[in-house]
Each structure stands twice: as structure tokens, then as C-alpha cells.
Design an enzyme around this catalytic site. Structure first.
Site, mmCIF file in Angstrom:
data_model
loop_
_atom_site.group_PDB
_atom_site.id
_atom_site.type_symbol
_atom_site.label_atom_id
_atom_site.label_comp_id
_atom_site.label_asym_id
_atom_site.label_seq_id
_atom_site.Cartn_x
_atom_site.Cartn_y
_atom_site.Cartn_z
ATOM 1 N N ASN A 42 -0.361 1.473 -6.509
ATOM 2 C CA ASN A 42 -0.589 0.025 -6.463
ATOM 3 C C ASN A 42 -2.058 -0.206 -6.115
ATOM 4 O OD1 ASN A 42 -0.674 -2.691 -5.881
ATOM 5 N ND2 ASN A 42 0.678 -2.576 -4.097
ATOM 6 N N LYS A 77 -3.594 -2.959 -5.913
ATOM 7 C CA LYS A 77 -3.800 -4.242 -5.221
ATOM 8 C C LYS A 77 -5.007 -4.969 -5.845
ATOM 9 C CE LYS A 77 -1.476 -2.387 -1.242
ATOM 10 N NZ LYS A 77 -1.246 -2.380 0.180
ATOM 11 N N HIS A 118 6.352 -7.433 -3.412
ATOM 12 C CA HIS A 118 5.568 -6.632 -2.473
ATOM 13 C C HIS A 118 5.379 -7.438 -1.184
ATOM 14 C CE1 HIS A 118 2.183 -4.640 -0.586
ATOM 15 N NE2 HIS A 118 2.557 -3.565 -1.258
ATOM 16 N N GLU A 167 2.983 -8.050 0.620
ATOM 17 C CA GLU A 167 1.823 -8.959 0.635
ATOM 18 C C GLU A 167 2.125 -10.236 -0.153
ATOM 19 O OE1 GLU A 167 -0.929 -5.985 -0.711
ATOM 20 O OE2 GLU A 167 -0.622 -4.941 1.195
ATOM 21 N N GLU A 198 9.363 -0.172 1.764
ATOM 22 C CA GLU A 198 8.049 -0.148 2.397
ATOM 23 C C GLU A 198 8.105 -0.890 3.727
ATOM 24 O OE1 GLU A 198 4.733 0.348 -0.668
ATOM 25 O OE2 GLU A 198 5.272 -1.757 -0.731
ATOM 26 N N GLY A 200 -0.870 0.176 4.862
ATOM 27 C CA GLY A 200 -2.308 0.042 5.102
ATOM 28 C C GLY A 200 -2.701 0.243 6.555
ATOM 29 N N SER A 229 1.328 4.052 3.733
ATOM 30 C CA SER A 229 0.417 5.112 4.157
ATOM 31 C C SER A 229 0.808 6.502 3.652
ATOM 32 C CB SER A 229 0.258 5.110 5.680
ATOM 33 O OG SER A 229 -0.231 3.857 6.126
HETATM 34 P P1 PGA Z 1 -0.651 1.890 1.553
HETATM 35 O O1 PGA Z 1 0.038 0.709 0.708
HETATM 36 O O2 PGA Z 1 -0.313 3.175 0.859
HETATM 37 O O3 PGA Z 1 -2.114 1.583 1.533
HETATM 38 O O4 PGA Z 1 -0.060 1.832 2.944
HETATM 39 C C1 PGA Z 1 1.313 0.856 0.169
HETATM 40 C C2 PGA Z 1 1.694 -0.402 -0.573
HETATM 41 O O5 PGA Z 1 1.349 -1.498 -0.117
HETATM 42 O O6 PGA Z 1 2.358 -0.342 -1.622
#
Ligand code: PGA
Length: 249
Positions: free
Chosen positions: A10, A12, A98, A100, A166, A172, A212
Site C-alpha cells: 500500500n 498510500k 483502510h 486511515e 490491521e 506506521g 509494521s
Molecule cells: P505500515 O502500514 O506497514 O506502514 O504499518 C500498513 C498499512 O497501513 O497497510
């Protein structure tokens, strides 16, 4: 159960048009020379990249997906992208819900269900993202939260759906759920899918872990009974890390 193994990146809101082509080129080259397993590779770049990257990945093992779609067929929805726009350029996957999108753009379980319905109607495979916040885990509500997120999908045919668990507190932040914590939730998700749908679906659906994921922890996560792959954020912006994760199956 022989479920599909998937490494999904992803991107983003990262990468200009030129940077995106560079990253995609590196991923394709490395995948062709280094990946010997049968894992599927998916990349989810921002919309501006989709048309070019679908072409750039033709004939490779990498598929290109969108990060979001609108649930409506078309209409006065400024700034939105429809399912038929995506299929018209060859996009066959999309992320849905997601954390976010839920956090910053007020997407609810109901909106997500509507988006999944639209995606499926257009033959786009949805990757439905679910997971609890830190407060929800600390108050021991994580299982219930995930159950509610899945209940919203009752009535849909999920046989073509991928699920990504997730935990929001691991996205993140550098904090990964332990492989046992992640697997415990994946097993729970299958149990809930069995109750809400049926056992065949529960056993067949690929469930990815996200939060992560790095080359250093991928192998241990993938070794768990019910973790079928990863949704990768930060580490997917490095071709080396993304490919090393995909090699960890
Ligand atoms: P990350 O993000 O690997 O940076 O923790 C995962 C995601 O948001 O899909």
C-alpha cells in the site's frame, strides 16, 4: 487448506508519477529474478499511477489495485473514482476501509459494505481492512470490534474477497502485533466468518496481516497457521524490502 499467499504493498499518498514508475520497475525486475515461490504480488499506488502501472506490469506476476473506490456507479461526487473507471483501465483489485479512510474520511462499516458490493459487481477483488484501535484492545473489545466489521458484510458473496487484519495501533508505529497475537485474531476472524457465512468460505479466504510488516518479521508472521500474507505500508516503498518480504513465504 491451500490458500493464496499474497504480499500487497500500500503506497498510500507517496510517490510522484516518475518515482512510481521507478519503484514499479525495480519491483518487477527483482520479482522476476528473485521470487521463486507462488506468492501473488499486489501493489496499491495512488490513482494517478494506475493506468501506467497496469501496462507496466502486464505479463508479470504483479497486479495493480486502487486504494479506494466510490460505491456509486457514477454521478456528482467530486473527487471520487468509480468502479467502472477502474475496470476500464484494467484495475482488478481495491483496498476497502483502510483504517486511515475510516479515521480521516469517516468511512463506516456500512460505507465499506456498499463499496465492497460495488467492487464485486464489477469483478474487482476487494481487500477489506479491519482491525481495532489501541483503546479497543486495551479495553478488551478487539474481538467484538472485528466481529462488527465483518457483520456489516452479511448478504455479500465474499468468495472473491480478501481480508486484511490491521490493528490500528500497529500501523506506521513500528509496533507489530506479535505473530501469536496476529494469528489469534486471524483464527477468530475465520470463526466469525464460519458463523456469519459458512465454513468453506472461512477456510478459503486469504487473511493478510498488516501493521509494521518488515523483512525482519515477515517470515515469523507467515509461518503462522492462519496468516496468508501481508498488507505492507512503509516497507512497500522500498523495492528491496517489499521483495524480501515476498520472498519470506
Ligand atoms: P505500515 O502500514 O506497514 O506502514 O504499518 C500498513 C498499512 O497501513 O497497510
Amino acid at each position: 487448506m491451500n490458500r493464496k499467499k499474497i504480499a500487497a504493498g500500500n503506497w498510500k499518498m507517496h510517490k510522484t508519477f516518475q518515482e512510481g514508475q521507478g519503484l514499479a520497475h525495480e519491483i518487477r525486475t527483482m520479482a522476476e529474478t528473485e521470487i521463486m515461490n507462488d506468492a501473488e504480488l499486489l501493489i496499491f499506488p495512488p490513482f494517478i499511477h494506475l493506468q501506467t502501472l497496469v501496462k507496466q506490469m502486464e505479463g508479470s506476476k504483479i497486479r495493480v489495485g486502487a486504494q479506494n473506490i466510490n460505491q456509486a456507479e457514477q454521478g456528482a461526487f467530486t473527487g471520487e473514482i468509480s468502479a467502472s473507471m477502474l475496470t476500464s483501465i484494467g484495475v482488478s483489485y481495491t483496498l476497502i476501509g483502510h483504517s486511515e479512510r475510516r479515521q480521516y474520511f469517516n468511512e463506516t462499516n456500512e460505507t465499506c459494505a456498499a463499496k465492497i458490493k460495488t467492487a464485486l459487481a464489477h469483478n474487482i477483488t476487494p481487500v477489506y481492512c479491519i482491525g481495532e484501535t489501541l483503546a479497543e484492545r486495551e479495553s478488551n473489545n478487539h474481538f467484538t470490534v472485528v466481529e462488527t466489521q465483518l457483520q456489516a458484510l452479511i448478504g455479500l458473496d465474499l468468495s472473491k474477497c480478501i481480508i486484511a487484519y490491521e490493528p490500528v495501533w500497529a500501523i506506521g508505529t513500528g509496533k507489530t502485533a506479535s505473530s501469536e497475537q496476529a494469528n489469534e485474531m486471524h483464527i477468530h476472524i475465520r470463526k466469525v466468518l464460519n458463523q456469519l457465512f459458512n465454513d468453506e468460505l472461512a477456510q478459503a479466504v486469504s487473511i493478510l496481516y498488516g501493521g509494521s510488516v518488515k523483512p525482519e518479521n515477515a517470515q515469523e508472521l507467515f509461518a503462522q497457521s492462519d496468516i496468508d500474507g501481508a498488507l505492507i505500508g512503509g516497507a512497500a516503498l522500498s523495492s528491496r524490502d517489499f521483495i524480501n518480504i515476498a520472498k519470506s513465504f
